[in-house]
Design a protein around this motif. Structure first.
Motif, mmCIF file in Angstrom:
data_model
loop_
_atom_site.group_PDB
_atom_site.id
_atom_site.type_symbol
_atom_site.label_atom_id
_atom_site.label_comp_id
_atom_site.label_asym_id
_atom_site.label_seq_id
_atom_site.Cartn_x
_atom_site.Cartn_y
_atom_site.Cartn_z
ATOM 1 N N MET A 1 0.826 -1.184 0.000
ATOM 2 C CA MET A 1 0.000 0.000 0.000
ATOM 3 C C MET A 1 0.871 1.248 0.000
ATOM 4 S SD MET A 1 -3.418 0.266 0.262
ATOM 5 C CE MET A 1 -4.735 -0.640 0.943
ATOM 6 N N LEU A 2 0.505 2.187 -0.804
ATOM 7 C CA LEU A 2 1.226 3.450 -0.847
ATOM 8 C C LEU A 2 0.723 4.378 0.245
ATOM 9 C CD1 LEU A 2 1.392 4.245 -4.659
ATOM 10 C CD2 LEU A 2 3.265 3.572 -3.181
ATOM 11 N N ASP A 3 1.654 5.048 0.872
ATOM 12 C CA ASP A 3 1.301 6.034 1.878
ATOM 13 C C ASP A 3 0.829 7.296 1.155
ATOM 14 O OD1 ASP A 3 0.992 7.493 4.150
ATOM 15 O OD2 ASP A 3 3.098 7.497 4.715
ATOM 16 N N THR A 4 -0.309 7.844 1.561
ATOM 17 C CA THR A 4 -0.859 9.010 0.863
ATOM 18 C C THR A 4 0.019 10.242 1.022
ATOM 19 O OG1 THR A 4 -2.227 9.519 2.788
ATOM 20 C CG2 THR A 4 -3.239 8.215 1.037
ATOM 21 N N LYS B 1 3.172 10.275 0.671
ATOM 22 C CA LYS B 1 4.306 10.143 -0.238
ATOM 23 C C LYS B 1 3.885 10.041 -1.705
ATOM 24 C CE LYS B 1 7.272 8.032 3.177
ATOM 25 N NZ LYS B 1 8.166 6.943 3.501
ATOM 26 N N LYS B 2 2.605 10.173 -1.996
ATOM 27 C CA LYS B 2 2.150 10.037 -3.376
ATOM 28 C C LYS B 2 2.756 11.097 -4.289
ATOM 29 C CE LYS B 2 -2.222 7.631 -3.452
ATOM 30 N NZ LYS B 2 -3.652 7.742 -3.714
ATOM 31 N N GLY B 3 2.808 12.329 -3.863
ATOM 32 C CA GLY B 3 3.301 13.407 -4.701
ATOM 33 C C GLY B 3 4.769 13.699 -4.524
ATOM 34 N N SER B 4 5.465 12.885 -3.730
ATOM 35 C CA SER B 4 6.870 13.189 -3.464
ATOM 36 C C SER B 4 7.749 13.020 -4.709
ATOM 37 C CB SER B 4 7.406 12.332 -2.321
ATOM 38 O OG SER B 4 7.388 10.969 -2.667
ATOM 39 N N GLY B 5 7.406 12.086 -5.581
ATOM 40 C CA GLY B 5 8.174 11.908 -6.808
ATOM 41 C C GLY B 5 8.036 13.103 -7.735
ATOM 42 N N ILE B 6 6.821 13.587 -7.852
ATOM 43 C CA ILE B 6 6.568 14.759 -8.696
ATOM 44 C C ILE B 6 7.237 15.990 -8.089
ATOM 45 C CG2 ILE B 6 4.761 16.298 -9.565
ATOM 46 C CD1 ILE B 6 2.964 13.797 -9.739
ATOM 47 N N ALA B 7 7.135 16.133 -6.764
ATOM 48 C CA ALA B 7 7.760 17.275 -6.088
ATOM 49 C C ALA B 7 9.278 17.227 -6.257
ATOM 50 C CB ALA B 7 7.392 17.282 -4.611
ATOM 51 N N GLY B 8 9.850 16.044 -6.120
ATOM 52 C CA GLY B 8 11.287 15.895 -6.311
ATOM 53 C C GLY B 8 11.717 16.253 -7.727
ATOM 54 N N PHE B 9 10.922 15.830 -8.702
ATOM 55 C CA PHE B 9 11.232 16.146 -10.096
ATOM 56 C C PHE B 9 11.136 17.648 -10.357
ATOM 57 C CE2 PHE B 9 9.865 16.606 -14.587
ATOM 58 C CZ PHE B 9 11.034 16.147 -15.180
#
Length: 69
Positions: A1-4, A6-14
């Motif tokens: 299960m994905l933690d909600t 951390k869902k946008g952390s990849g986009i934020a990092g990019f």
């Protein structure tokens, strides 16, 4: 299960990567082009190393303050 959280952390990092890359590009564009291409390359390399060192120190500080390992 994905933690909600951390869902946008990849986009934020990019997005942060894009901002940092564009700022570094703008800083490197401020280096004057000299008659000697070798000297210009040396200046670019020195500036790149200086920027890398600053980013390394900032990354270490962030990891020390924000990560709980």
């Amino acid at each position: 299960m994905l933690d909600t959280r951390k869902k946008g952390s990849g986009i934020a990092g990019f997005l942060i990567f894009l901002v940092i890359s564009s700022v570094i590009g703008k800083l490197l564009d401020l280096i004057p082009v000299l008659k000697s291409m070798e000297l210009t390359f040396v200046l670019y390399i020195a500036a790149s190393f200086a920027i890398a060192a600053v980013l390394y120190v900032i990354s270490g500080w962030i990891m020390e303050k924000k990560l709980s390992v």
